[in-house]
Write an enzyme that holds these catalytic residues in place. Structure first.
Site, PDB file in Angstrom:
ATOM      1  N   LYS A 130       0.844  -1.206   0.000  1.00  0.00           N
ATOM      2  CA  LYS A 130       0.000   0.000   0.000  1.00  0.00           C
ATOM      3  C   LYS A 130       0.875   1.251   0.000  1.00  0.00           C
ATOM      4  O   LYS A 130       1.943   1.274   0.627  1.00  0.00           O
ATOM      5  CB  LYS A 130      -0.907  -0.053   1.242  1.00  0.00           C
ATOM      6  CG  LYS A 130      -1.995   1.011   1.301  1.00  0.00           C
ATOM      7  CD  LYS A 130      -2.908   0.771   2.512  1.00  0.00           C
ATOM      8  CE  LYS A 130      -4.003   1.811   2.663  1.00  0.00           C
ATOM      9  NZ  LYS A 130      -4.877   1.546   3.830  1.00  0.00           N
TER      10      LYS A 130
ATOM     11  N   SER B 281      -9.838   1.641   2.989  1.00  0.00           N
ATOM     12  CA  SER B 281      -8.962   2.427   2.149  1.00  0.00           C
ATOM     13  C   SER B 281      -7.916   1.630   1.380  1.00  0.00           C
ATOM     14  O   SER B 281      -7.328   2.149   0.436  1.00  0.00           O
ATOM     15  CB  SER B 281      -8.246   3.477   3.001  1.00  0.00           C
ATOM     16  OG  SER B 281      -7.378   2.866   3.938  1.00  0.00           O
TER      17      SER B 281
ATOM     18  N   SER C  32      -9.872  -0.902   7.096  1.00  0.00           N
ATOM     19  CA  SER C  32      -9.345  -0.732   5.736  1.00  0.00           C
ATOM     20  C   SER C  32      -8.652  -1.927   5.119  1.00  0.00           C
ATOM     21  O   SER C  32      -8.323  -1.891   3.939  1.00  0.00           O
ATOM     22  CB  SER C  32      -8.401   0.464   5.688  1.00  0.00           C
ATOM     23  OG  SER C  32      -9.164   1.628   5.638  1.00  0.00           O
TER      24      SER C  32
HETATM   25  N1  GLN Z   1     -13.292   3.687   6.574  1.00  0.00           N
HETATM   26  C1  GLN Z   1     -12.605   4.079   7.764  1.00  0.00           C
HETATM   27  C2  GLN Z   1     -12.230   5.528   7.675  1.00  0.00           C
HETATM   28  O1  GLN Z   1     -12.501   6.100   6.692  1.00  0.00           O
HETATM   29  C3  GLN Z   1     -11.401   3.210   7.987  1.00  0.00           C
HETATM   30  C4  GLN Z   1     -10.182   3.652   7.311  1.00  0.00           C
HETATM   31  C5  GLN Z   1      -8.997   2.819   7.626  1.00  0.00           C
HETATM   32  O2  GLN Z   1      -9.100   1.751   8.229  1.00  0.00           O
HETATM   33  N2  GLN Z   1      -7.843   3.335   7.257  1.00  0.00           N
HETATM   34  O3  GLN Z   1     -11.670   6.069   8.571  1.00  0.00           O
END
Ligand code: GLN
Length: 468
Positions: A70, A145, A169
């Protein structure tokens, strides 16, 4: 079409059926063919991958296996942009500890995967470099994400990938794309070199084609690291050691709150199927309660935004990353740089985080959110007094359509309800594909007490194998 798992390629490499260089070449060819439609990779360096292939030591646990990473996990000499204009020209001067450990295990670092900017989002739509698409249906989001990591693995252009999970995410995109995604216990994997979003929640973990591969990647990346003050000293284990074990008698809790919150029918069917499968395997599934389940989203978005507003203050146009060209004093330098460099969602969160930390509001928001966090953790410790694992949906619905204008940011936040609790409580969690009918991929989530990854992987593996 998947590209072939870690264990598959390990065998092929060991038998001499393929060389590491040939593996990199065929993956590169697949990636160049498929990536334009998916936008799963933001950057890659074929020559660097081939150089690593030339030196690959096949006696090592991940010898010669390409792994995608990532875009928010630092790789020395490679762009680490967090899918943000702010870091568009940034090249990391060092390796994250997880990356260093992958190298030590013999892996080849292959490409940087797309993501929501600074890991803020649930759909991959917040990338400054365009959205990622779901290989199962390119009109739909892959989740986020870690959108690119999930889409690359599911779309047959990665063997396995690393992601980061702050509120889901890793697990949520894995569920939407039909692959395995695992968030280890907080502190299991060093956060050194992971660009911080919300430091008390962030954790690196694997997105893989199957549970066995998740264990193999976890074996490589876990362990204490003096460079991360929150890194755990808990000894690492061979996380593969209980794969294939009988799960008879395992006690699995099904939180009643997770079944009554308006899940899509396909999700309900997936959970039913998992319950039946696990019961057939001899597990005892019983209903439990997590009384604060409905408060987790509010608590998470306050804490995550508060920490983000502090962590992202380092992007000021002075030290690294984007710098505005508009002339002015120091205040203008900060404000223009940040206005130009950050996307809308990042700005929304920095503003929200600054607000909840401001004097006069701190007690009402931030301090209360921390109290809720403690209650959520207690819900789990109570539950784990009765059961060994917790089963539930990973997400309330399958993947939504890309840029669905009907979805407000609030509705998107609410969809994180099942993944957030593991981050608030620091627990390990895994999403395993468990589709009950034709249609979009759907996963179910299994949670375990702190540092029980080996047992968690064992149940997840039993479920996965029985579903084949
Ligand atoms: N969807 C969650 C957020 O937007 C989780 C994001 C993540 O785990 N980085 O914060």
């Amino acid at each position: 079409m998947l590209f072939g798992s870690i264990s598959h390629w390990k065998r092929q490499l060991a038998e001499g059926a393929v060389t590491p260089a040939e593996l990199v070449e065929s993956l590169s060819a697949a990636m160049e063919r498929e990536n334009p439609a998916l936008n799963a990779y933001l950057s890659w360096n074929r020559d660097a991958a081939l150089r690593q292939a030339a030196q690959a030591d096949l006696t090592k646990p991940l010898g010669g296996i390409p792994i995608a990473v990532k875009d928010n996990i630092c790789i020395a000499g490679a762009p680490t942009r967090c899918a943000s204009r702010m870091l568009e020209n940034f090249v990391s001067p060092y390796d994250a500890t997880a990356v260093e450990k992958l190298r030590a295990a013999g892996a080849i670092l292959f490409g940087r995967t797309n993501m929501d900017e600074f890991a803020m989002g649930s759909a991959g739509e917040n990338s400054a470099f365009g959205p990622t698409r779901n290989p199962a249906d390119t009109e739909r989001v892959p989740g986020g994400s870690s959108s690119g990591s999930a889409a690359a693995v599911a779309g047959g252009i990665a063997v396995a990938a690393l992601g980061s999970d702050t509120g889901g995410s890793i697990r949520q995109p894995a569920s939407h794309c039909g692959i395995v995604g695992m968030k280890p216990t907080y502190g299991r994997v060093s956060r050194y070199g992971l660009v911080a979003f919300a430091s008390s929640l962030d954790q690196i973990g694997p997105l893989t084609q199957n549970v066995e591969d998740a264990a193999l990647v976890l074996n490589a990346i876990c362990g204490h690291d003096a460079k991360d003050s929150t890194s755990s000293t808990q000894p690492t284990e061979d996380f593969s050691s209980q794969l294939g074990h009988d799960i008879k008698g395992a006690r699995i809790g099904l939180p009643k709150e997770y079944l009554s919150l308006g899940n899509d029918a396909a999700v309900t069917a997936a959970v039913d199927r998992a319950v039946k499968t696990l019961t057939d395997l001899g597990a005892e599934v019983e209903e439990i309660s997590l009384p604060h389940a409905e408060a987790v989203v509010a608590s998470y978005y306050i804490i995550a935004c508060a920490e983000a507003s502090s962590n992202l203050s380092r992007f000021d146009g002075v030290r690294y990353g984007h710098r505005t060209e508009i002339p002015g004093g120091l205040d203008e330098l900060y404000s223009h740089t940040r206005a130009e460099g950050f996307g809308d969602e990042v700005k929304r969160r920095v503003i929200l985080g600054t607000y909840v930390l401001s004097s006069g509001f701190y007690d009402a928001y931030y301090a209360r959110a921390q109290k809720v966090r403690a209650l959520v953790a207690k819900d789990f410790s109570d539950a784990f007094g009765k059961v060994d694992f917790i089963l539930g949906p990973t997400t309330p619905t399958p993947a939504p359509k890309l840029f669905d204008a009907d979805l407000t940011p609030l509705q998107t936040y609410l969809a994180d309800i099942y993944t957030i609790p593991a981050n608030l409580a620091g627990l390990p969690g895994i999403s395993v594909p468990c589709q009950a009918s034709e249609g979009l991929p759907t996963g179910v989530q299994l949670l375990a007490p702190h540092f029980r990854e080996t047992a968690l992987l064992s149940v997840a593996h039993a479920l996965e194998q029985a579903l084949r």
